[in-house]
Scaffold this active site. Structure first.
Site, PDB file in Angstrom:
ATOM      1  CD  GLU A 178     -12.661  -5.445  -2.542  1.00 57.74           C
ATOM      2  OE1 GLU A 178     -11.473  -5.779  -2.740  1.00 57.74           O
ATOM      3  OE2 GLU A 178     -13.526  -6.251  -2.137  1.00 57.74           O
ATOM      4  CG  HIS A 198       0.258   2.284  -9.383  1.00 61.80           C
ATOM      5  ND1 HIS A 198       0.004   1.913  -8.087  1.00 61.80           N
ATOM      6  CD2 HIS A 198      -0.842   2.979  -9.781  1.00 61.80           C
ATOM      7  CE1 HIS A 198      -1.193   2.343  -7.723  1.00 61.80           C
ATOM      8  NE2 HIS A 198      -1.722   3.007  -8.726  1.00 61.80           N
ATOM      9  CG  LEU A 215       9.891 -16.642  -3.817  1.00 62.44           C
ATOM     10  CD1 LEU A 215       9.679 -16.707  -2.306  1.00 62.44           C
ATOM     11  CD2 LEU A 215      10.266 -15.226  -4.228  1.00 62.44           C
ATOM     12  CD1 TRP A 253     -12.271  -5.689 -10.445  1.00 62.64           C
ATOM     13  CD2 TRP A 253     -11.365  -4.898 -12.331  1.00 62.64           C
ATOM     14  NE1 TRP A 253     -11.595  -6.718 -11.059  1.00 62.64           N
ATOM     15  CE2 TRP A 253     -11.034  -6.261 -12.222  1.00 62.64           C
ATOM     16  CE3 TRP A 253     -10.900  -4.180 -13.444  1.00 62.64           C
ATOM     17  CZ2 TRP A 253     -10.260  -6.930 -13.174  1.00 62.64           C
ATOM     18  CZ3 TRP A 253     -10.129  -4.844 -14.393  1.00 62.64           C
ATOM     19  CH2 TRP A 253      -9.825  -6.198 -14.250  1.00 62.64           C
ATOM     20  CG  ASP A 277      -2.092   0.902   1.111  1.00 57.78           C
ATOM     21  OD1 ASP A 277      -2.335   1.419  -0.002  1.00 57.78           O
ATOM     22  OD2 ASP A 277      -2.765   1.120   2.128  1.00 57.78           O
TER      23      ASP A 277
END
Ligand code: FPP
Length: 247
Positions: free
Chosen positions: A74, A44, A138, A76, A27
């Protein structure tokens, strides 16, 4: 690697009780950009660099699974231009980094309803999953079009169907069997959930799976989240006492 990172990494490996599965709510991209007078999409883009950094740090430590909350159901509802910018970053990064991921023995998987994505784009993800499916390092799990309640509902619907057709008897339905109906059926539950940028919320992420997960919230915004910040979260986890309801 910085001296601090090397030192922390050494301490972590010596201590030994690594979390097998680390999940992250990434976030703060928007806030990071706003602080710099940049558009949210710049946040981003910077966030992708952090993804690379943390995938590398997690792989280096020997963590088994890293789940990243990349795109929620959410999400979208965000402006169309931001949604397409995130999608573009996701596909471009997957294409660009595929060789590197493969070379580092990383296996890419996704969690969520990716059938909602366009076939052409889904194909990029599917090809990356196919290409890395035998890698033993991983597991990088991208939560995409993911919602925790929807996942539970999807499980309940499939269970109901299996009961109806006689494949499952209700008396035999245990927590373990239920977990087997979730999108994450092949993964261990997360040991540690990290959330960046200070919010004290789960935000519909891995609701069933995080029942006994240790939570770690840092004020650092995702684009600024460094390998040292990641190691600090792991170190904090390693020094906790997990009781799972016992004394
Ligand atoms: C949260 O910040 C970030 C997202 C919802 C998107 C995360 C996506 C990426 C980093 C790109 C995906 C790339 C790969 C390869 C996994 P926010 O926008 O909620 O920030 P804010 O809370 O400050 O507004």
């Amino acid at each position: 690697m910085s001296a601090r990172a090397t030192q922390l990494k050494g301490k972590i490996l010596k201590k030994g009780n690594l979390p097998a599965h680390v999940a992250i709510i990434m976030d703060g991209n928007g806030r990071w950009a706003k602080k710099r007078g940049l558009p949210r999409t710049a946040g981003h883009k910077a966030g992708v660099k952090t993804v690379k950094r943390i995938v590398k740090a997690a792989g280096d430590l020997g963590i088994s699974v890293l789940t990243l909350f990349t795109f929620s159901q959410e999400n979208w509802k965000r402006p169309k231009s931001e949604v397409s910018a995130i999608m573009k970053l996701l596909y471009e990064t997957t294409k660009r980094e595929l060789n590197e991921l493969d070379k580092n023995n990383v296996r890419l998987i996704t969690t969520g309803r990716i059938e909602k994505f366009s076939p052409r784009r889904r194909q990029i993800l599917e090809e990356a999953m196919e290409r890395t499916k035998d890698n033993t390092g991983l597991i990088l799990n991208l939560a995409l079009n993911y919602g925790g309640r929807t996942e539970i509902l999807d499980a309940v619907k499939r269970i109901a169907r299996d009961v109806k057709t006689g494949k499952l008897s209700l008396d035999q339905l245990t927590e373990e069997k239920f977990s087997g109906y979730l999108y994450t059926k092949d993964l261990p539950d997360p040991d540690l959930l990290i959330r960046t940028s200070g919010e004290m919320r789960i935000s519909n992420f891995l609701l069933w799976q995080t029942s006994y997960t240790e939570l770690y919230v840092t004020d650092v915004l995702w684009p600024s989240f460094s390998a040292v910040d990641f190691y600090e979260a792991i170190w904090d986890y390693q020094n906790r006492e997990r009781r799972f309801g016992r004394v």
